[in-house]
Each structure stands twice: as C-alpha cells, then as structure tokens.
Design an enzyme around this catalytic site. Structure first.
Site: not given
Ligand code: A2P
Length: 449
Positions: A179, A184, A214, A247
C-alpha cells in the site's frame, strides 16, 4: 592480450584471429580419425585416477567455487577454464577414458544450479519458509486482494533504501499487497523494490503483486485525477495499479503533498466529478479497481448515487480500539470491501496512537494465548473478514505479523475485545476548520465518531 595480438601479427601478417593477411578466412584444422583416436582410449584400458592438481590448490578452488555465486561469474568462469584445461591436458597425457567428468559436473552446477541459486538464492531459501497469505475476491475486478498487506507510510514521509530492502524482505516472506500513496513518497522506492524483486527472481512479474496507491487531496479535482495517476505509475515504474483510492473525502488547492495540511487550502470535494475521473482511469486500464479511503457510510451513500462503477474498497482505520462495526455492516451490505489501516494503532506517526499496543485487555489475551499483542490485533482484524495493512520494516516483526493464520481467538477473547472502549487514533482534525468544508469532526465523519 596485446602481446598475443603482436605475436599473431608477426606470424600471420594480421592481428585478426579469424582472417589471414590476404583477407581470407582462416580454416579450422579438421580433426583426423587419428586425432580422434588419441582421445578415445581402447575399451580394455584400465581406468586411471587423474589428479589434475594438488590438494591445497583444489581446496582453494573449491572454496572459491562455493563463494562464486556471491562474487558472480568472472571468478567461476576462470576456475572452470583452468579446471577444464587441466582435464584436457591430463586426459591427453593419460589416455583417460571419460573426458574430465568432474569439470563437467561442476560446470553444470555453476551454470545451471548456482546461477538459479544466486539469483534465486533468496527465493529458494525463503520459498520454503514463505507464508501463503489468504486472499479475497474483489467485486467484479477479477483480482483477489491478499488479506494481509504491507503499509509503506513512515512519518515524516521520506523515501529510503531501508524501505526498498524492507519491501524486498517482505516479498521474500510472502507479502504480496503493498500500500502506497502519492503523499507518502513511497511510490518510487516501492517501484524500485518491485523491479529488483523481478530481477532477483523473487517474483516472476509484477502481476504477482497487488499494488495500491492513493490520490492526494490536492489532486482531488476532476481534471487532475488522470495526470496524478499517470505520475503515480511513473513513480512506480508500472503500467497499472491494482487499486487506486481517493485518499480523503476532501480537496485541497493543487500543488502540495503534505500532512498536516495548510487549512487555508481546504476545499469541498466535488465527489461526482472526481469519481467520474476515477472511473475513466479504470476504463483506461490504468487501474484494475477504484475505491476510497476514510469515507463514512453517509459519504459512501452519496457516492453510490452517481457512481457507474462501485467503489471496490473503503480503506479505513480499524483495530480493536476502533472496530468500525456500523461501517463494516454498511459496506458488507453494499459489496464494498474494507481494508484496515493502522491495525496496530500506527504508534509513532502523526495518525497513530500507542493506546492499541498498550491496551490492557489485549495484553492479557496475548499472555493467555502465548501470542504477541500485535498478533492478537491482526488476528482479530483478520477474523472480522476484512483485509489489513500492517507496517513494519523489521524482519522478525514482519514474519511475526504473518503468523496469524493457524490459530484462533476464543469466543471469550472475542467477547473481551468487543467490550474495549472505543477510541479513534486518527480523527483527522487536520481536515477540520471554520473556513473549510468540515467545521467539526462530526461533519467530517457524519456523526460516525
Ligand atoms: P516497526 O516498523 O519498527 O516494526 P500499524 O501497522 O498499525 O501502522 O503500526 C505500525 C507500527 O507498529 C510501527 O511502529 C511498527 O514498527 C510497529 N510494529 C509492526 N509490527 C509490530 C509487531 N509485531 N510488534 C510490535 N510492533 C510492531
């Protein structure tokens, strides 16, 4: 090499090993019947043990051979050239019947067995230990989602070599779902790790993995969705995602990828048009499935009103301290799969809490079952029939987190967990402000908090 060329030049008038000075191709000397007989001894000749070189040298070469997979082929090749040369020489001298058998066996080992071992060294060793992770069909997408996956968010967000190594280790251990998110900064390292995993033979192709990413809020605008996904794919060096998620149910002014967000940038999301763009991405084959993250029942309901492709997944915080009972019932009824993030409470992150790992009830169950608190949490989430994403970059913990499939929590344990007072680790105050679309947490979660 240079000297050999010069010698050749002197002898033949050309330094080309295949052409003579007239430009004509040099002819290979044909083997005569007499020559062949030299290498084929009479049948009744007694076999001789051919000692090609002394023991110390032999030992040294054997050691170097053992190390060859790690030093790669130059050393192996030199060893075999020497070995075969010795074989040929002693065969000619002693009229040895079998042509240098040891060299041939070792050549086969070096070229067939060892290369498989060196490139697939990690695979072969780990396949035996590799866990097979249960999967669940994902709507009509045709691809199943592994029920335990690996999270890649570290806070503060930063790509790193550690991340690449950890993902490779995870693949060796059997993890198949990874994921990521534009936010990130883990897409690039994940992409690198996938490429390396294929090169190393840990997986045959990327198709063996389930990759989620996302759409960050600053790209949650109709015309920014496709470029955002294209950028994500570029970062990951992939042609398609398995799952692409919105997200958060919120938009931000374009340009920034950060958390906490600048509250002045918060905007209401135009869910219908953003979802339409997500559907287009799926239709283009850039993602196998689309879904959402951090959506309440009410927001899902709103989405379902206009959606022509149903969200396959709602990825939300879920652990024994935030059990999401209502949302899970709603999603089960609508055929939306739930994936749990922060199953251990994401201790040490902006969105995490240490309350989960410090929970006395969980500690007690862990003591009684002889499992770790982490395993109790993960097993509980798994038994609830949803998939989960657990983040660890520590090999032992990564392993431990997969050791949850061959035991069960008792009815009494489950009852104790149901009674745990509920506490949401990441309420999302970052998305709440008087000038933004959500004035309170109750607005953000539609009362489901
Ligand atoms: P680490 O990466 O050092 O293993 P979550 O999965 O809920 O987001 O939680 C992630 C946090 O939990 C990370 O700090 C991670 O640390 C830690 N963690 C992951 N697995 C375990 C485990 N089996 N035991 C203890 N802590 C764990």
């Amino acid at each position: 090499m240079k000297e050999r060329k010069e010698e050749n030049l002197k002898k033949t008038g050309t330094d080309d090993p295949f052409y003579n000075q007239n430009g004509k191709e040099k002819k290979k000397k044909k083997k005569t019947r007499k020559d062949r007989l030299k290498t084929t001894p009479p049948k009744n000749q007694k076999k001789q043990v051919v000692k090609t070189h002394d023991m110390n040298e032999d030992k040294m070469k054997w050691v170097s051979f053992q190390l060859a997979p790690f030093h790669q082929s130059a050393e192996t090749e030199i060893f075999f050239i020497v070995e075969i040369a010795h074989g040929v020489k002693s065969q000619a001298e002693n009229n040895e019947p079998t042509p240098y058998p040891k060299a041939i066996v070792l050549w086969i080992l070096a070229h067939i067995y060892w290369p498989t071992r060196s490139s697939g060294f990690r695979t072969r060793q780990s396949r035996a230990k590799m866990r097979s992770i249960p999967e669940m069909a994902l709507g009509s997408t045709g691809k199943a989602i592994p029920l335990v996956g690996m999270g890649t968010a570290v806070y503060p967000f930063a790509p790193s070599e550690t991340m690449i190594d950890s993902i490779l280790t995870a693949i060796e251990l059997g993890y198949r779902h990874f994921d990521s998110a534009a936010l990130y900064q883990s897409e690039k390292p994940l992409g690198e790790a996938i490429k390396k995993a294929v090169e190393l033979g840990l997986i045959k192709s990327r198709d063996e993995l389930f990759i989620t990413s996302k759409l960050w809020c600053s790209d949650a605008h109709h015309d920014r969705v496709l470029p955002a996904l294209q950028n994500t794919l570029k970062n990951l060096q992939l042609d398609y995602l398995d799952l692409y998620l919105i997200h958060w149910p919120v938009s931000l002014k374009p340009g920034k990828y950060e958390l906490p967000v600048n509250k002045d940038d918060l905007l209401p999301i135009d869910l219908g048009s953003v979802w339409k763009a997500m559907e287009d991405c799926q239709k283009l084959g850039l993602t196998k499935a689309i879904g959402v993250s951090n959506f309440s029942c009410k927001k899902l309901e709103e989405l379902l009103q206009t959606a022509s492709i149903l969200p396959a997944v709602n990825q939300v915080e879920m652990n024994p301290l935030w059990q999401q009972k209502k949302l899970r019932e709603f999603c089960a009824e609508k055929g939306i799969h739930i994936t749990a993030y922060s199953p251990l409470g994401a201790k040490g992150t902006l969105w995490g809490t240490d309350r989960v790992m410090e929970c006395e009830v969980l500690k007690e169950i862990a003591r009684e079952t002889g499992k770790s608190i982490a395993q109790v949490c993960l097993r509980w989430v798994y038994e609830e029939g949803v998939s989960l994403l657990v983040k660890s970059f520590n090999k032992e913990r990564m392993k431990q987190n997969l050791e949850i499939f061959d035991w069960e929590l008792s009815a009494q344990d489950l009852e104790k967990i149901i009674q745990i007072p509920q506490f949401k680790g990441f309420p999302g105050v970052e998305f709440v402000c008087q000038t933004g679309p959500y004035k309170s947490l109750v607005d953000l979660w539609d009362g489901e908090i």
